[in-house]
Write a protein that holds these residues in place. Structure first.
Motif, PDB file in Angstrom:
ATOM      1  N   GLU A 138     -10.063   3.914   9.523  1.00  0.00           N
ATOM      2  CA  GLU A 138      -9.823   2.490   9.263  1.00  0.00           C
ATOM      3  C   GLU A 138     -11.053   1.737   9.601  1.00  0.00           C
ATOM      4  OE1 GLU A 138      -7.742   0.753   7.525  1.00  0.00           O
ATOM      5  OE2 GLU A 138      -6.360   2.387   6.990  1.00  0.00           O
ATOM      6  N   LEU A 142     -12.619  -0.487   6.965  1.00  0.00           N
ATOM      7  CA  LEU A 142     -12.573  -2.179   7.103  1.00  0.00           C
ATOM      8  C   LEU A 142     -13.998  -2.455   6.843  1.00  0.00           C
ATOM      9  CD1 LEU A 142      -9.597  -2.693   9.656  1.00  0.00           C
ATOM     10  CD2 LEU A 142      -9.645  -2.649   7.096  1.00  0.00           C
ATOM     11  N   TYR A 145     -15.321  -2.344   3.717  1.00  0.00           N
ATOM     12  CA  TYR A 145     -14.818  -3.355   2.684  1.00  0.00           C
ATOM     13  C   TYR A 145     -15.992  -4.834   2.852  1.00  0.00           C
ATOM     14  CZ  TYR A 145     -10.609  -0.604   2.663  1.00  0.00           C
ATOM     15  OH  TYR A 145      -9.594   0.341   2.802  1.00  0.00           O
ATOM     16  N   ILE A 146     -15.928  -5.109   4.045  1.00  0.00           N
ATOM     17  CA  ILE A 146     -16.630  -6.499   4.108  1.00  0.00           C
ATOM     18  C   ILE A 146     -18.115  -6.111   3.764  1.00  0.00           C
ATOM     19  CG2 ILE A 146     -17.482  -8.237   6.043  1.00  0.00           C
ATOM     20  CD1 ILE A 146     -15.460  -6.957   7.823  1.00  0.00           C
ATOM     21  N   ASN A 158     -18.046  -9.877  -4.929  1.00  0.00           N
ATOM     22  CA  ASN A 158     -16.547 -10.230  -4.511  1.00  0.00           C
ATOM     23  C   ASN A 158     -15.635  -9.277  -5.191  1.00  0.00           C
ATOM     24  OD1 ASN A 158     -17.216 -13.732  -4.781  1.00  0.00           O
ATOM     25  ND2 ASN A 158     -17.488 -12.625  -3.021  1.00  0.00           N
ATOM     26  N   ALA A 161     -15.534  -5.919  -3.771  1.00  0.00           N
ATOM     27  CA  ALA A 161     -15.032  -5.707  -2.329  1.00  0.00           C
ATOM     28  C   ALA A 161     -13.379  -5.862  -2.696  1.00  0.00           C
ATOM     29  CB  ALA A 161     -15.321  -6.752  -1.423  1.00  0.00           C
ATOM     30  N   LEU A 162     -13.038  -6.499  -3.568  1.00  0.00           N
ATOM     31  CA  LEU A 162     -11.491  -6.765  -3.828  1.00  0.00           C
ATOM     32  C   LEU A 162     -10.885  -5.581  -4.201  1.00  0.00           C
ATOM     33  CD1 LEU A 162      -9.769  -9.298  -3.491  1.00  0.00           C
ATOM     34  CD2 LEU A 162      -9.993  -9.495  -6.003  1.00  0.00           C
ATOM     35  N   LYS A 163     -11.715  -4.686  -5.489  1.00  0.00           N
ATOM     36  CA  LYS A 163     -11.218  -3.364  -5.827  1.00  0.00           C
ATOM     37  C   LYS A 163     -11.168  -2.594  -4.640  1.00  0.00           C
ATOM     38  CE  LYS A 163     -12.051  -4.386 -10.611  1.00  0.00           C
ATOM     39  NZ  LYS A 163     -12.913  -4.290 -11.643  1.00  0.00           N
ATOM     40  N   PHE A 165     -11.167  -2.808  -1.731  1.00  0.00           N
ATOM     41  CA  PHE A 165     -10.176  -3.262  -0.473  1.00  0.00           C
ATOM     42  C   PHE A 165      -8.866  -2.624  -0.907  1.00  0.00           C
ATOM     43  CE2 PHE A 165      -6.660  -5.664   1.096  1.00  0.00           C
ATOM     44  CZ  PHE A 165      -6.790  -5.541   2.475  1.00  0.00           C
ATOM     45  N   PHE A 166      -8.467  -3.112  -2.078  1.00  0.00           N
ATOM     46  CA  PHE A 166      -7.007  -2.589  -2.499  1.00  0.00           C
ATOM     47  C   PHE A 166      -6.790  -1.215  -2.790  1.00  0.00           C
ATOM     48  CE2 PHE A 166      -6.424  -7.185  -3.357  1.00  0.00           C
ATOM     49  CZ  PHE A 166      -5.157  -7.439  -2.843  1.00  0.00           C
ATOM     50  N   LEU A 167      -7.708  -0.547  -3.276  1.00  0.00           N
ATOM     51  CA  LEU A 167      -7.580   1.025  -3.653  1.00  0.00           C
ATOM     52  C   LEU A 167      -7.639   1.733  -2.187  1.00  0.00           C
ATOM     53  CD1 LEU A 167      -8.918   1.170  -7.098  1.00  0.00           C
ATOM     54  CD2 LEU A 167      -6.558   1.387  -6.207  1.00  0.00           C
ATOM     55  N   ALA A 169      -6.772   0.314   0.831  1.00  0.00           N
ATOM     56  CA  ALA A 169      -5.635   0.162   1.460  1.00  0.00           C
ATOM     57  C   ALA A 169      -4.341   1.043   1.003  1.00  0.00           C
ATOM     58  CB  ALA A 169      -5.241  -1.295   1.611  1.00  0.00           C
TER      59      ALA A 169
ATOM     60  N   PHE B  22       2.720  -1.703  -6.334  1.00  0.00           N
ATOM     61  CA  PHE B  22       1.223  -1.662  -6.438  1.00  0.00           C
ATOM     62  C   PHE B  22       0.958  -1.648  -7.815  1.00  0.00           C
ATOM     63  CE2 PHE B  22      -2.817  -0.018  -6.068  1.00  0.00           C
ATOM     64  CZ  PHE B  22      -3.616  -0.740  -5.175  1.00  0.00           C
ATOM     65  N   VAL B  35       1.265  -2.814  -0.634  1.00  0.00           N
ATOM     66  CA  VAL B  35       0.740  -2.060   0.240  1.00  0.00           C
ATOM     67  C   VAL B  35       1.297  -2.337   1.818  1.00  0.00           C
ATOM     68  CG1 VAL B  35      -1.444  -1.708   1.549  1.00  0.00           C
ATOM     69  CG2 VAL B  35      -1.195  -2.200  -0.885  1.00  0.00           C
ATOM     70  N   VAL B  68      -3.560  -2.080  13.231  1.00  0.00           N
ATOM     71  CA  VAL B  68      -4.797  -1.828  12.077  1.00  0.00           C
ATOM     72  C   VAL B  68      -4.343  -2.751  10.674  1.00  0.00           C
ATOM     73  CG1 VAL B  68      -5.749  -0.143  10.328  1.00  0.00           C
ATOM     74  CG2 VAL B  68      -5.615   0.380  12.750  1.00  0.00           C
ATOM     75  N   GLU B  72      -6.350  -5.279   8.832  1.00  0.00           N
ATOM     76  CA  GLU B  72      -6.505  -5.110   7.192  1.00  0.00           C
ATOM     77  C   GLU B  72      -5.880  -6.240   6.470  1.00  0.00           C
ATOM     78  OE1 GLU B  72      -6.068  -0.912   5.303  1.00  0.00           O
ATOM     79  OE2 GLU B  72      -4.100  -1.886   5.133  1.00  0.00           O
ATOM     80  N   ILE B  75      -8.824  -8.991   6.741  1.00  0.00           N
ATOM     81  CA  ILE B  75     -10.201  -8.674   5.963  1.00  0.00           C
ATOM     82  C   ILE B  75      -9.805  -8.973   4.620  1.00  0.00           C
ATOM     83  CG2 ILE B  75     -11.505  -6.989   5.272  1.00  0.00           C
ATOM     84  CD1 ILE B  75     -11.533  -6.123   8.111  1.00  0.00           C
ATOM     85  N   ILE B  79     -11.536 -11.357   1.789  1.00  0.00           N
ATOM     86  CA  ILE B  79     -11.983 -11.052   0.697  1.00  0.00           C
ATOM     87  C   ILE B  79     -11.497 -11.722  -0.484  1.00  0.00           C
ATOM     88  CG2 ILE B  79     -12.492  -9.208  -0.807  1.00  0.00           C
ATOM     89  CD1 ILE B  79     -12.960  -7.208   1.572  1.00  0.00           C
ATOM     90  N   PHE B  83     -13.386 -14.273  -3.096  1.00  0.00           N
ATOM     91  CA  PHE B  83     -13.586 -14.048  -4.434  1.00  0.00           C
ATOM     92  C   PHE B  83     -12.782 -15.442  -5.027  1.00  0.00           C
ATOM     93  CE2 PHE B  83     -11.070 -12.961  -8.277  1.00  0.00           C
ATOM     94  CZ  PHE B  83     -11.891 -12.271  -8.953  1.00  0.00           C
TER      95      PHE B  83
END
Lengths: 483, 100
Positions: A138, A142, A145-146, A158, A161-163, A165-167, A169, B22, B35, B68, B72, B75, B79, B83
């Motif tokens: 993690e 993490l 991602y940033i 952006n 990072a979004l895609k 991050f979600f996948l 997580a 999800f 999630v 964590v 998470e 962050i 993000i 966006f």
């Protein structure tokens, strides 16, 4: 609990990680007082070199063993991967300096996040307990991602990072559920104890444990970008700043391979038949999808993303082999891949100049006429990624295929060689564009001494390891000896 | 006393709801909550196993997961806001700049 057993002296084994994290924290503070980002980058490189030196000293003194109540192993296997991580940080910082100014995202945090991500990777490579493994993963994820979204005024970044991050997580939730099932059945999170519990409690055929193992493999599959868990990779690689694309195509992948190797060999070692039957189809479709979809790409970063997916498929053969030789050839592969891939990305970064992205394949048309040196170096990296001798890429593939054949996976190796031949099409297309087409537009290269040094080092290593492979192969074999 | 299997079934159901949410929901905030559901499903089973096995490790793991997950969330939302400033939508289908 056994807190009193925590031997304070054994903490020395995590000294490199402690140094790296301290430097990362110092960089955040320095960013407040120092306006020149080059200074911050320099401190970061210096800190990394210190950590590498301390790590080397610890190795040279012959200290191996575990610390943090047996959750953290300091052994050759981890140290080999840490060497890759140190090289990755330094070369990434070198190629970032000029580039991040061009992207108007020259923040001090950038360098500190690279160090944080890398310390997470180092914990992953050393983790012999699922708790440390998760926290390291993690920390790495993490921070990455940033970093992917650090050019925050660009929608592409952006979105990437979004895609990611979600996948990411989503995948770590799979990892946790897999860990919880494994813990519930074996009663421990220590990898070695899991292996002995598998034998003692007669769990080898247990379907729930099998499910837990599949979930853990799927989670690492996300990080390594194995098909069908690769959906994030092309988008994240394309949208991220190029220096970070290079960073995350090596660091997180090598760290996830290190952790996957350790989990499958140490904890699920007795279940080799089961996990290799999952990994073999994954490896075949990864090589197929990675190489075939790469042919259709017009953006070089996206093409290199699919190429990186395909390379994960080849490297997986080393784990599937299930032998120490296979594991050492996988380590070898990751080290060579680091050099050739950073080199290729460094050339891609040089093409970026003010108002010109230089990411389309057509931007490479006729580059050999205007910039013969850069084209010649790109040629070396493309040959190496294809696996043509006398470059290091050939050696990496040769050893991994040889070990897989020795372990009796000849049909799999034949498939891998076929896809490797297909990959020549899209790698050599870049070379063809550079040498056989007329220049379309005038391309100015954004050179700097740091990028020059990076490309010189990576090209030299790619050629030297291609001619004298035993340097690295012996190191990998030596590292794995105590595994 | 509630048997262990009930907890494990609960956690499996919560995890499945998270996975389905999800994959099917189209609003990023709901996707994010899905999630979190998956993470908490893992927490439920870890705590249940920890109590059943009389071993503290599972509960230590839960503390790490909660910490964590908080990082998470911070962050992830950061993000998302970065966006949203450039592209005001939170519909998954409309985030399609990068493809191929």
């Amino acid at each position: 609990m056994e807190l009193n057993k925590l031997d304070l002296f054994s903490i020395r084994l995590i000294a490199p990680e402690i140094i790296l994290i301290s430097i990362a924290l110092i960089l955040i503070l320095l960013d407040l007082v120092i306006k020149r980002k080059e200074t911050i980058a320099f401190v970061g490189v210096l800190g990394t070199l210190t950590a590498a030196y301390v790590n080397y000293k610890l190795c040279a003194m012959g200290w191996t063993g575990s610390t943090l109540l047996g959750m953290f192993a300091f052994d050759g296997y981890a140290n080999f991967f840490k060497l890759i991580f140190y090289i990755n940080i330094i070369l990434t910082i070198f190629i970032s300096l000029r580039y991040m100014v061009l992207e108007e995202a020259s923040f001090g945090e950038y360098y500190s996040l690279i160090l944080f991500a890398t310390s997470g990777m180092m914990f992953m490579a050393s983790a012999v307990d699922l708790i440390v493994l998760y926290v390291g993963l993690e920390l790495m994820a993490l921070s990455t991602y940033i970093l992917v979204g650090i050019t925050r005024r660009q929608v592409r970044s952006n979105e990437a990072a979004l895609k990611y991050f979600f996948l990411g997580a989503f995948s770590s939730a799979f990892l946790l559920y897999g860990i919880s099932l494994t813990y519930g059945l074996t009663g421990t999170t220590n990898l070695k104890e899991i292996a002995s519990a598998l034998q003692n409690l007669n769990l080898l055929e247990n379907p729930i444990l099998f499910l837990g193992m599949i979930l853990v493999i799927a989670a690492f599959g996300f990080k390594i970008a194995l098909v069908p868990f690769h959906m994030w990779a092309p988008d994240a690689y394309e949208g991220a700043p190029t220096s970070i694309t290079s960073f995350m195509s090596i660091g997180p992948k090598a760290a996830a391979f290190a952790a996957l190797g350790r989990v499958l060999f140490d904890a699920f070692g007795p279940m080799h038949v089961q996990w290799s039957s999952i990994l073999i189809p994954l490896s075949v479709i990864t090589m197929a999808a990675g190489n075939i979809i790469a042919i259709a790409q017009t953006n070089i970063k996206r093409m290199l993303a699919y190429s990186s997916i395909a390379h994960a498929g080849y490297a997986l053969l080393g784990i599937i082999a299930g032998t120490h030789g296979g594991l050492s050839s996988m380590m070898n592969y990751m080290a060579i891949y680091a050099f050739m891939n950073i080199g290729a990305f460094a050339v891609v970064i040089m093409l970026r100049s003010k108002g010109f992205r230089g990411e389309e394949l057509t931007d490479y048309e006729g580059l050999a006429k205007s910039h013969p040196a850069a084209s010649a170096l790109m040629l070396i990296f493309m040959f190496s990624l294809t696996g043509i001798p006398p470059t290091a890429g050939f050696i990496a593939k040769f050893y991994i295929f040889m070990e897989a054949i020795n372990a009796g996976y000849t049909p799999l190796v034949i498939i891998a060689v076929i896809f490797s031949a297909i990959s020549a099409f899209f790698y050599l297309r870049v070379v063809m564009y550079m040498y056989m087409k007329e220049p379309k537009a005038h391309v100015t290269l954004s050179t700097s001494p740091a990028i020059f040094l990076t490309i010189a080092v990576t090209a030299a290593v790619t050629l030297i390891l291609g001619l004298f492979p035993s340097l690295l192969v012996e190191l990998a074999k030596m590292s794995i000896a105590g595994f | 006393m509630v048997p262990l299997s009930w907890y494990i079934m609960l956690s499996a159901v919560v995890f499945s709801i998270g996975v389905i949410g999800f994959l099917t929901r189209r609003n990023l905030i709901i996707v994010f909550i899905s999630v979190e559901l998956m993470l908490n499903a893992a927490n439920i089973s870890l705590v249940a196993f920890s109590h059943y096995l009389q071993s503290i490790k599972g509960q230590i793991m839960v503390f790490f997961i909660i910490t964590v997950a908080a990082a998470e969330a911070a962050i992830g939302l950061a993000i998302l806001i970065a966006f949203y400033r450039n592209n005001p939508t939170i519909k998954v289908d409309e985030i399609n700049l990068l493809k191929g």
